[in-house]
Structures are given as structure tokens and as C-alpha cells.
Design an enzyme around this catalytic site. Structure first.
Site, mmCIF file in Angstrom:
data_model
loop_
_atom_site.group_PDB
_atom_site.id
_atom_site.type_symbol
_atom_site.label_atom_id
_atom_site.label_comp_id
_atom_site.label_asym_id
_atom_site.label_seq_id
_atom_site.Cartn_x
_atom_site.Cartn_y
_atom_site.Cartn_z
ATOM 1 N N GLU A 87 54.436 66.866 46.663
ATOM 2 C CA GLU A 87 53.027 66.486 46.541
ATOM 3 C C GLU A 87 52.213 67.704 46.074
ATOM 4 O OE1 GLU A 87 51.763 64.434 50.074
ATOM 5 O OE2 GLU A 87 49.659 64.733 49.619
ATOM 6 N N LYS A 264 49.308 62.269 59.486
ATOM 7 C CA LYS A 264 50.091 62.432 58.253
ATOM 8 C C LYS A 264 49.605 63.685 57.519
ATOM 9 C CE LYS A 264 51.556 61.629 53.859
ATOM 10 N NZ LYS A 264 51.183 62.329 52.615
ATOM 11 N N ASP A 280 65.004 71.185 61.114
ATOM 12 C CA ASP A 280 65.272 69.749 61.212
ATOM 13 C C ASP A 280 63.917 69.035 61.274
ATOM 14 O OD1 ASP A 280 65.836 67.154 61.943
ATOM 15 O OD2 ASP A 280 67.375 67.706 63.408
ATOM 16 N N HIS A 376 42.295 64.055 43.562
ATOM 17 C CA HIS A 376 43.475 63.254 43.238
ATOM 18 C C HIS A 376 43.523 62.944 41.746
ATOM 19 C CE1 HIS A 376 46.481 60.184 43.252
ATOM 20 N NE2 HIS A 376 45.630 59.210 43.055
#
Ligand code: MEV
Length: 405
Positions: A87, A264, A280, A376
Site C-alpha cells: 500500500e 485497521k 509472525d 488516494h
């Protein structure tokens, strides 16, 4: 340990090869091993022979861009944080937010001792309600059996610290025994699983019943990291933006649907750094979201409040990360760890928590300000220029142009 400044003004404007050269030369080059320098100069990656040893049925390697989050200062120390992520805005967003936080003195934080927890399930335990007391009476034997399975960790100062039993369902005699293990600078999953398997027969002798699962929990409640920061309103672009960030935080505190997206944004930074650092990240994800729901309601991992001069952010989450063993042996992870310049797994956890808080600040600042789509669309256009499709790619929407001033 040599620790270069993480404030590399104009880094993003230089050609890639020059960035690598700059990085290798920082602090006279003493912060990087010869192997890591060579790895960076070759453009990173993983050779097929190593890949073949790391996994099964290997046919190729999958690559991600690795960028550097700049400007990060935690507890007065600078860290260059490598991030592996597709991203485009994640690295720029974290760097930009870290620069603002730096103006307020940087992040401060701490992490718990590196204690992971093994779970041993027992079914059909007779007189289950008395199981906690029976386990307490024999806990020393459980710890000794666990320690015997991890002698090298015990020799390094780690090992089993505490064992206790919880009754999950007295009617069916379902009891879980938890053994808390200090795993030092390792992530610790293998160590804790070894403890669970070695201690299970002793636990069964003490409590009776049938042995079920023997495995760590990824909700490592005893291994949490915290970070906080203060950012002056001026640095954010004024009082209206500072208020907007606090209102956005409140929205996430009151609504699980918003909290999921808020988190998120936090994990954008933590996961990207975790991947680069050979951690991990699935375990980190599992722990983070279980912690977010710990109170019975899904909540934001990071929150923001108003201060007299700006905003204060704080984050807390379990972070089972290591600086030795597992994926940290891969050449890219070694280079990323050297750049990060952490002395222990605990310090790494605080750095990752700070990166999460920085990513969250960047997202909320964009959302409370110009909105997410402007940055964006800038990135979207860049992708189209590159010939990529880029359609419906909300994952790019942290609202940040590519630059990291
Ligand atoms: C996008 O990758 C992350 C954000 O949705 C996070 C947020 O909404 O807080 C921008």
C-alpha cells in the site's frame, strides 16, 4: 549499538540507489553488518535455496516493496523502521506522523516482561471446582516439567514462572491450565508449545481427566506494549484538526464498526513493520483484535484526547515479537532489525506500538481534514501512470501523498 538519526531530510526525493548508499553510510556504516549492507545493495529479496529451506512446495518467492519509516523517536532514541507493504501511503503516513510527534518530544512507552502463556485443556476433570486448588498445590512440579523441555531458555534466564487452573465448564469438567513462560528475546511460540506438551502429563496426574489441546494462546495478555505521544495543535494544522482527531477517536470508542477500521489503520503500520522485521504478523493480528475485544466490546487500540496545547495519543496491545529465532533469521529481517537498532524484544515491541500510533494519527488527521480520497486519488493517478489498473483500491486511502519530508 550504533544508532543513526531517523531524521533523514529529503530522503524520498533521492534516487533509490542513492537512498541505499545513504543508508549504508549512516553513522559511518557501523549500524549495519556486512551481510545486511550487501543484501541492501543487491536490492534485497530472498534467494530460492533459502526460500526452499524456509517453506514447503516452494516454486518461487513473492516480493513486496520495503520502505523506511523515518523520524521515529521512542523514549529519546531514534529508530529507522523498515516496512514491507504493497500500500503506497503506509510508509509516508507513518513517517509524516512520526515527524509531527517528534515536534512534541517523540513517543514514550514501555513493554511488559516477555511472558507468553501455554494452555493445556483437560476434559472430564473430576470435582472440577477444586481443580484450581489442586493445581496450586502441585504447581512447582508443573513448572519443573515445563522447564525441563526448554533447558537452553532456562540457562539464558527465561523459563516457566507461574501455573494456574481455570474452570471453564464445571458440569463437563472442562478445565484449562495456563503456564506463563518467560521467553527472553524470542517470540516464543515453539518454546511455549514445548512447555504445554511437556507439562500436560503432570497436569493430568494432578487434576485427572483427559488431555485435550496443548498450545500457546495468541492473546498474550502478559506481554503488552504501550506507547503515548503529545502533538501540538499547531503541528497538526490548528485547533480544528486537533478537535477533529479527538472526535474521530470518540467515534471509534462508541462504535465497533468504526473501531474495526480505526484499528485497521493502526495495524497498517504494525503489520508492515512486522513483515519487514521477520515477525509472525498473523499472531500479532490475532492478539491485537482479541485484546481490542477484551472488555466484551470491540474497542479502538489507540485513543486520542485533547490537551491544553494539542492532542495526546495512547496505544496498548499485546505484542509477541522477537529479535532472535524464527523469521528473524532471514537476511532481510536481519537488515531490518539492525536498522531498527533495538536492544531487546521488549524495545522492539515499544517501537512497533509507536509505529501503530503514528499510523493511526496519520489516518485520523487525513480523515478529520481534507478527507481520505484526495491523497488516494493522487496515488491512484500515480498508479495509472505506472500502467497499473488501480481500480477500487481503497487500501491506498490513508490520504497521504508519497513524500516523507
Ligand atoms: C486505510 O488503509 C486505513 C484507514 O481506513 C484507517 C482509518 O479509517 O482510520 C484510513
Amino acid at each position: 549499538m550504533t544508532r543513526p538519526s531517523s531524521r533523514l531530510a529529503g530522503f524520498y526525493q533521492r534516487p533509490l540507489a542513492e537512498r541505499v548508499a545513504t543508508l549504508c553510510d549512516l553513522a559511518g556504516g557501523a549500524h549495519l553488518s556486512e551481510a545486511s549492507r550487501t543484501w541492501l545493495q543487491r536490492g534485497g529479496g530472498l534467494d530460492l535455496a533459502t526460500a526452499d529451506r524456509m517453506s514447503e512446495n516452494v516454486v518461487a518467492t513473492a516480493a513486496l516493496p520495503m520502505g523506511l519509516a523515518l523520524n521515529l523517536r521512542v523514549n529519546g532514541r531514534d529508530h529507522l523502521v523498515a516496512m514491507a507493504v504493497e500500500e503506497p501511503s503506509v510508509v509516508a503516513a507513518a513517517s509524516n506522523a512520526a515527524r509531527l510527534v517528534r515536534l512534541g518530544g517523540g513517543f514514550v512507552g514501555d513493554a511488559d516482561p516477555p511472558v507468553m502463556t501455554a494452555q493445556i485443556q483437560l476434559d472430564d476433570v473430576p470435582d472440577a471446582d477444586a481443580a484450581p486448588a489442586r493445581l496450586a498445590a502441585g504447581a512447582a512440579r508443573v513448572l519443573a516439567a515445563g522447564d525441563a523441555a526448554i533447558p537452553r531458555m532456562v540457562a539464558r534466564g527465561g523459563g516457566c514462572r507461574e501455573a494456574c487452573a481455570r474452570v471453564l465448564d464445571a458440569a463437563t469438567g472442562l478445565v484449562v491450565v495456563e503456564v506463563h513462560v518467560d521467553v527472553g528475546d524470542a517470540m516464543g511460540a515453539n518454546l511455549v508449545d514445548s512447555v504445554a506438551e511437556a507439562a500436560a502429563p503432570v497436569v493430568q496426574e494432578l487434576l485427572g481427566g483427559r488431555i485435550g489441546l496443548r498450545i500457546l494462546t495468541n492473546l498474550s495478555r502478559r506481554r503488552r506494549a504501550r506507547a503515548s505521544c503529545e502533538v501540538p495543535a499547531d503541528a497538526l494544522g490548528g485547533d480544528a484538526l486537533a478537535d477533529g482527531i479527538v472526535r474521530a477517536s470518540r467515534f471509534a470508542e462508541l462504535d465497533a464498526a468504526r473501531a474495526a477500521t480505526h484499528n485497521k489503520g493502526v495495524m497498517n503500520g504494525i503489520d508492515a513493520a512486522a513483515v519487514a522485521l521477520g515477525q509472525d504478523w498473523r499472531a500479532i493480528e490475532a492478539g491485537a483484535h482479541a485484546w481490542a475485544a477484551e472488555t466484551g466490546r470491540y474497542r479502538p487500540l489507540a485513543t486520542w484526547t485533547r490537551t491544553a496545547t494539542g492532542v495526546r495519543g495512547a496505544i496498548e496491545l499485546p505484542l509477541a515479537v522477537g529479535t532472535v529465532g524464527g523469521g528473524t533469521r532471514a537476511p532481510g529481517a536481519r537488515a531490518a532489525l539492525e536498522l531498527c537498532a533495538v536492544a531487546s524484544a521488549r524495545e522492539l515491541a515499544v517501537v512497533l506500538a509507536s509505529v501503530g500510533l503514528a499510523s493511526n494519527l496519520a489516518a485520523l488527521k487525513a480523515l478529520a481534514g481534507e478527507g481520505i480520497q484526495r491523497g488516494h486519488m493522487r496515488l491512484h493517478r500515480r498508479r495509472l501512470d505506472d500502467g497499473a489498473d488501480g481500480a477500487d483500491d481503497h487500501a491506498d486511502a490513508t490520504g497521504h501523498p508519497g513524500g516523507t519530508p
